[in-house]
Design a protein around this motif. Structure first.
Motif, PDB file in Angstrom:
ATOM      1  N   ARG A 181     -11.125 -25.253  -0.255  1.00  9.20           N
ATOM      2  CA  ARG A 181     -10.592 -26.594   0.009  1.00  9.20           C
ATOM      3  C   ARG A 181      -9.342 -26.528   0.887  1.00  9.20           C
ATOM      4  O   ARG A 181      -9.172 -27.327   1.815  1.00  9.20           O
ATOM      5  CB  ARG A 181     -10.242 -27.304  -1.302  1.00  9.20           C
ATOM      6  CG  ARG A 181      -9.685 -28.708  -1.085  1.00  9.20           C
ATOM      7  CD  ARG A 181      -9.043 -29.264  -2.333  1.00  9.20           C
ATOM      8  NE  ARG A 181      -7.867 -28.524  -2.738  1.00  9.20           N
ATOM      9  CZ  ARG A 181      -6.652 -28.700  -2.213  1.00  9.20           C
ATOM     10  NH1 ARG A 181      -6.474 -29.575  -1.239  1.00  9.20           N
ATOM     11  NH2 ARG A 181      -5.632 -27.998  -2.650  1.00  9.20           N
ATOM     12  N   VAL A 182      -8.465 -25.568   0.613  1.00  8.37           N
ATOM     13  CA  VAL A 182      -7.251 -25.410   1.421  1.00  8.37           C
ATOM     14  C   VAL A 182      -7.625 -25.114   2.876  1.00  8.37           C
ATOM     15  O   VAL A 182      -7.058 -25.690   3.810  1.00  8.37           O
ATOM     16  CB  VAL A 182      -6.367 -24.281   0.847  1.00  8.37           C
ATOM     17  CG1 VAL A 182      -5.216 -23.957   1.796  1.00  8.37           C
ATOM     18  CG2 VAL A 182      -5.822 -24.671  -0.525  1.00  8.37           C
ATOM     19  N   ALA A 183      -8.602 -24.218   3.073  1.00  4.96           N
ATOM     20  CA  ALA A 183      -9.039 -23.863   4.429  1.00  4.96           C
ATOM     21  C   ALA A 183      -9.619 -25.067   5.154  1.00  4.96           C
ATOM     22  O   ALA A 183      -9.338 -25.300   6.340  1.00  4.96           O
ATOM     23  CB  ALA A 183     -10.069 -22.730   4.362  1.00  4.96           C
ATOM     24  N   VAL A 184     -10.445 -25.844   4.461  1.00  5.17           N
ATOM     25  CA  VAL A 184     -11.062 -27.024   5.079  1.00  5.17           C
ATOM     26  C   VAL A 184     -10.002 -28.055   5.459  1.00  5.17           C
ATOM     27  O   VAL A 184     -10.023 -28.619   6.556  1.00  5.17           O
ATOM     28  CB  VAL A 184     -12.110 -27.649   4.130  1.00  5.17           C
ATOM     29  CG1 VAL A 184     -12.608 -28.986   4.675  1.00  5.17           C
ATOM     30  CG2 VAL A 184     -13.289 -26.699   3.935  1.00  5.17           C
ATOM     31  N   ASP A 185      -9.048 -28.288   4.550  1.00  6.53           N
ATOM     32  CA  ASP A 185      -7.993 -29.264   4.828  1.00  6.53           C
ATOM     33  C   ASP A 185      -7.167 -28.859   6.047  1.00  6.53           C
ATOM     34  O   ASP A 185      -6.818 -29.695   6.885  1.00  6.53           O
ATOM     35  CB  ASP A 185      -7.077 -29.424   3.615  1.00  6.53           C
ATOM     36  CG  ASP A 185      -7.730 -30.207   2.481  1.00  6.53           C
ATOM     37  OD1 ASP A 185      -8.803 -30.810   2.719  1.00  6.53           O
ATOM     38  OD2 ASP A 185      -7.176 -30.217   1.370  1.00  6.53           O
ATOM     39  N   LEU A 186      -6.842 -27.571   6.153  1.00  8.73           N
ATOM     40  CA  LEU A 186      -6.081 -27.097   7.309  1.00  8.73           C
ATOM     41  C   LEU A 186      -6.898 -27.227   8.593  1.00  8.73           C
ATOM     42  O   LEU A 186      -6.381 -27.632   9.636  1.00  8.73           O
ATOM     43  CB  LEU A 186      -5.650 -25.640   7.109  1.00  8.73           C
ATOM     44  CG  LEU A 186      -4.450 -25.401   6.199  1.00  8.73           C
ATOM     45  CD1 LEU A 186      -4.227 -23.912   5.993  1.00  8.73           C
ATOM     46  CD2 LEU A 186      -3.190 -26.047   6.772  1.00  8.73           C
ATOM     47  N   ALA A 187      -8.178 -26.874   8.509  1.00  5.43           N
ATOM     48  CA  ALA A 187      -9.035 -26.933   9.696  1.00  5.43           C
ATOM     49  C   ALA A 187      -9.195 -28.363  10.205  1.00  5.43           C
ATOM     50  O   ALA A 187      -9.335 -28.590  11.415  1.00  5.43           O
ATOM     51  CB  ALA A 187     -10.405 -26.332   9.382  1.00  5.43           C
ATOM     52  N   ARG A 188      -9.164 -29.329   9.308  1.00  9.05           N
ATOM     53  CA  ARG A 188      -9.344 -30.730   9.692  1.00  9.05           C
ATOM     54  C   ARG A 188      -8.032 -31.402  10.101  1.00  9.05           C
ATOM     55  O   ARG A 188      -8.027 -32.551  10.513  1.00  9.05           O
ATOM     56  CB  ARG A 188      -9.964 -31.504   8.526  1.00  9.05           C
ATOM     57  CG  ARG A 188     -11.437 -31.203   8.323  1.00  9.05           C
ATOM     58  CD  ARG A 188     -11.982 -31.875   7.071  1.00  9.05           C
ATOM     59  NE  ARG A 188     -13.445 -31.825   7.043  1.00  9.05           N
ATOM     60  CZ  ARG A 188     -14.187 -32.125   5.985  1.00  9.05           C
ATOM     61  NH1 ARG A 188     -13.593 -32.485   4.861  1.00  9.05           N
ATOM     62  NH2 ARG A 188     -15.501 -32.074   6.039  1.00  9.05           N
ATOM     63  N   SER A 189      -6.915 -30.696   9.977  1.00  7.51           N
ATOM     64  CA  SER A 189      -5.607 -31.284  10.264  1.00  7.51           C
ATOM     65  C   SER A 189      -5.123 -30.867  11.652  1.00  7.51           C
ATOM     66  O   SER A 189      -5.769 -30.083  12.353  1.00  7.51           O
ATOM     67  CB  SER A 189      -4.589 -30.827   9.213  1.00  7.51           C
ATOM     68  OG  SER A 189      -4.233 -29.466   9.435  1.00  7.51           O
ATOM     69  N   ASP A 190      -3.949 -31.380  12.037  1.00  8.91           N
ATOM     70  CA  ASP A 190      -3.319 -30.995  13.300  1.00  8.91           C
ATOM     71  C   ASP A 190      -2.241 -29.940  13.048  1.00  8.91           C
ATOM     72  O   ASP A 190      -1.274 -29.833  13.799  1.00  8.91           O
ATOM     73  CB  ASP A 190      -2.717 -32.215  13.997  1.00  8.91           C
ATOM     74  CG  ASP A 190      -1.610 -32.866  13.170  1.00  8.91           C
ATOM     75  OD1 ASP A 190      -1.459 -32.501  11.985  1.00  8.91           O
ATOM     76  OD2 ASP A 190      -0.896 -33.727  13.725  1.00  8.91           O
ATOM     77  N   TYR A 191      -2.424 -29.156  11.989  1.00  8.62           N
ATOM     78  CA  TYR A 191      -1.415 -28.174  11.587  1.00  8.62           C
ATOM     79  C   TYR A 191      -1.013 -27.241  12.734  1.00  8.62           C
ATOM     80  O   TYR A 191       0.181 -27.087  13.040  1.00  8.62           O
ATOM     81  CB  TYR A 191      -1.929 -27.356  10.399  1.00  8.62           C
ATOM     82  CG  TYR A 191      -1.141 -26.095  10.165  1.00  8.62           C
ATOM     83  CD1 TYR A 191       0.094 -26.150   9.541  1.00  8.62           C
ATOM     84  CD2 TYR A 191      -1.617 -24.864  10.600  1.00  8.62           C
ATOM     85  CE1 TYR A 191       0.839 -25.000   9.359  1.00  8.62           C
ATOM     86  CE2 TYR A 191      -0.875 -23.717  10.410  1.00  8.62           C
ATOM     87  CZ  TYR A 191       0.355 -23.777   9.793  1.00  8.62           C
ATOM     88  OH  TYR A 191       1.091 -22.653   9.627  1.00  8.62           O
ATOM     89  N   LEU A 192      -1.985 -26.606  13.388  1.00  3.35           N
ATOM     90  CA  LEU A 192      -1.672 -25.626  14.424  1.00  3.35           C
ATOM     91  C   LEU A 192      -0.931 -26.263  15.597  1.00  3.35           C
ATOM     92  O   LEU A 192       0.023 -25.688  16.130  1.00  3.35           O
ATOM     93  CB  LEU A 192      -2.954 -24.937  14.913  1.00  3.35           C
ATOM     94  CG  LEU A 192      -3.624 -23.990  13.911  1.00  3.35           C
ATOM     95  CD1 LEU A 192      -4.942 -23.478  14.471  1.00  3.35           C
ATOM     96  CD2 LEU A 192      -2.710 -22.824  13.570  1.00  3.35           C
ATOM     97  N   THR A 193      -1.349 -27.451  16.000  1.00  2.00           N
ATOM     98  CA  THR A 193      -0.690 -28.147  17.105  1.00  2.00           C
ATOM     99  C   THR A 193       0.754 -28.485  16.759  1.00  2.00           C
ATOM    100  O   THR A 193       1.677 -28.286  17.561  1.00  2.00           O
ATOM    101  CB  THR A 193      -1.458 -29.441  17.460  1.00  2.00           C
ATOM    102  OG1 THR A 193      -2.801 -29.103  17.798  1.00  2.00           O
ATOM    103  CG2 THR A 193      -0.810 -30.163  18.625  1.00  2.00           C
ATOM    104  N   LYS A 194       0.961 -28.994  15.545  1.00  6.14           N
ATOM    105  CA  LYS A 194       2.296 -29.390  15.110  1.00  6.14           C
ATOM    106  C   LYS A 194       3.228 -28.190  15.027  1.00  6.14           C
ATOM    107  O   LYS A 194       4.384 -28.250  15.484  1.00  6.14           O
ATOM    108  CB  LYS A 194       2.214 -30.084  13.752  1.00  6.14           C
ATOM    109  CG  LYS A 194       3.543 -30.612  13.246  1.00  6.14           C
ATOM    110  CD  LYS A 194       3.358 -31.382  11.950  1.00  6.14           C
ATOM    111  CE  LYS A 194       4.702 -31.941  11.472  1.00  6.14           C
ATOM    112  NZ  LYS A 194       4.553 -32.710  10.218  1.00  6.14           N
ATOM    113  N   VAL A 195       2.747 -27.096  14.458  1.00  4.89           N
ATOM    114  CA  VAL A 195       3.579 -25.901  14.315  1.00  4.89           C
ATOM    115  C   VAL A 195       3.958 -25.347  15.689  1.00  4.89           C
ATOM    116  O   VAL A 195       5.106 -24.979  15.930  1.00  4.89           O
ATOM    117  CB  VAL A 195       2.846 -24.829  13.478  1.00  4.89           C
ATOM    118  CG1 VAL A 195       3.514 -23.475  13.631  1.00  4.89           C
ATOM    119  CG2 VAL A 195       2.842 -25.236  12.013  1.00  4.89           C
ATOM    120  N   SER A 196       3.013 -25.285  16.617  1.00  3.57           N
ATOM    121  CA  SER A 196       3.287 -24.759  17.960  1.00  3.57           C
ATOM    122  C   SER A 196       4.361 -25.589  18.655  1.00  3.57           C
ATOM    123  O   SER A 196       5.278 -25.046  19.290  1.00  3.57           O
ATOM    124  CB  SER A 196       2.004 -24.744  18.796  1.00  3.57           C
ATOM    125  OG  SER A 196       1.056 -23.862  18.238  1.00  3.57           O
TER     126      SER A 196
END
Length: 349
Positions: free
Chosen positions: A307-322
């Motif tokens: 569930r954690v992996a799916v939630d991260l994959a569906r979010s803009d996490y990587l874009t925001k962190v960069s």
């Protein structure tokens, strides 16, 4: 193929995730021994269109050192799962295998999200009175300098938004006291940087150990040594209390009767403090999503890691962190240049 139980828990975790969250739009690649995996797929009654099995005989042992895993790991189930993320064939990888090997192979294949980042950080979701607090690092980096602590703050804030849906998460640095002069030099330096408006996180200051379970802040930042000790101490304490409670509630007829009446409330409490209920620690800072499950997780616990992996994959996490790292680099470069100029002036004078 990793963890204490291999395919039985991994495939069971897929089933647990689908049963609890529906699994709409999610498909799975299962890397490892096809015969063993296929038997578990059949036992769990998973439809063929949900799981794709990718066979390999090669496995990274739970006791292999990271350097050995990188030299010998190519073609293993662990390597192939991470490579699928690198090639864009999967949006996230989940493993209960060797933590050091997972870290090393992930960094080798996926690289870090931003130049200058040294190693990923592992984040834990800590149950609190208010919900969940993200604590990082909990084991990837034994020691961390001020810059790394600030990076953890940025990554933890983005994680808390993506996985737990918290808007504008509050961030604190774990310390031995709340006063500005407390703690070692690294935490004081990170504290000074985060207090400025230049770093885009909602920083509230230092927090202490008791603040974690209280949920005083949404994100707690610390080095991997301290974070890992705190996490394992909390998990051990939770199991100890559960054991004492079970012993007390089975100590006699009256105790058993009281336990029967209180059973719904006791089960609710047990779910809150069960480490499996918050299983799944992402390796933050990578140019891709990799989630580490406890090696001894149950199928339900592994489902939570999915569930954690799916939630991260569906979010803009990587874009925001960069984007936030780019701002951080500019701030720190300016601060370092000003410090060098000041020191040069002092020397000349």
């Amino acid at each position: 193929m990793g963890g204490d139980h291999g395919p039985s828990v991994v495939v069971g975790g897929v089933k647990a995730y689908i049963d609890r969250y529906g699994g709409e739009g999610v498909r799975f690649q299962l890397h490892g021994d096809e015969t063993a995996i296929r038997a578990e797929v059949a036992r769990n009654g998973l439809p063929a269109d949900v799981c794709e099995i990718r066979h390999t005989d090669k496995v990274v042992g739970m006791d292999e050192k990271p350097a050995q895993a990188m030299r010998r790991g190519k073609g293993s189930s662990l390597w192939n799962a991470i490579e699928a993320v690198k090639l864009g064939e999967a949006q996230a990888a989940v493993s209960a295998g060797n933590t050091g090997a997972l870290m090393a192979i992930s960094k080798l294949l996926l690289r870090m999200a931003v130049d200058g980042l040294e190693r990923p950080a592992i984040v834990a979701s800590w149950p609190t009175k208010r919900g969940f607090t993200a604590v990082l690092d909990v084991g990837a980096n034994i020691g961390s300098d001020a810059r790394q602590l600030v990076e953890f703050a940025i990554m933890g804030e983005a994680f808390q938004s993506a996985v737990h849906g918290v808007e504008k998460p509050t961030v604190g640095i774990l310390n031995v006291g709340s006063e500005d002069m407390k703690g070692h030099e690294e935490v004081r330096e990170a504290h000074a940087v985060l207090r400025t408006d230049a770093v885009p996180v909602n920083y509230t200051g230092f927090v202490e150990g008791h603040d974690i379970a209280a949920g005083t802040v949404d994100v707690v930042v610390t080095d991997g040594f301290t974070g890992n000790v705190a996490l394992k101490t909390a998990e051990g304490t939770a199991r100890f209390i559960s054991g004492l409670l079970k012993e007390a509630l089975t100590s006699g007829p009256m105790a058993k009767m009281g336990a029967l009446i209180a059973m719904p409330a006791l089960k609710k409490m047990a779910r809150r403090i069960d480490p499996s209920s918050v299983n799944g620690g992402p390796l933050l800072g990578l140019n891709g999503i990799v989630v580490k499950s406890h090696g001894g997780a149950t199928a339900e616990g592994y489902g939570n890691a999915i569930r954690v992996a799916v939630d991260l994959a569906r979010s803009d996490y990587l874009t925001k962190v960069s984007a936030n790292f780019a701002r951080l680099s500019a701030v720190l470069d300016t601060a370092e240049a000003a410090s060098d100029k000041e020191q040069t002036g002092e020397i000349q004078s």
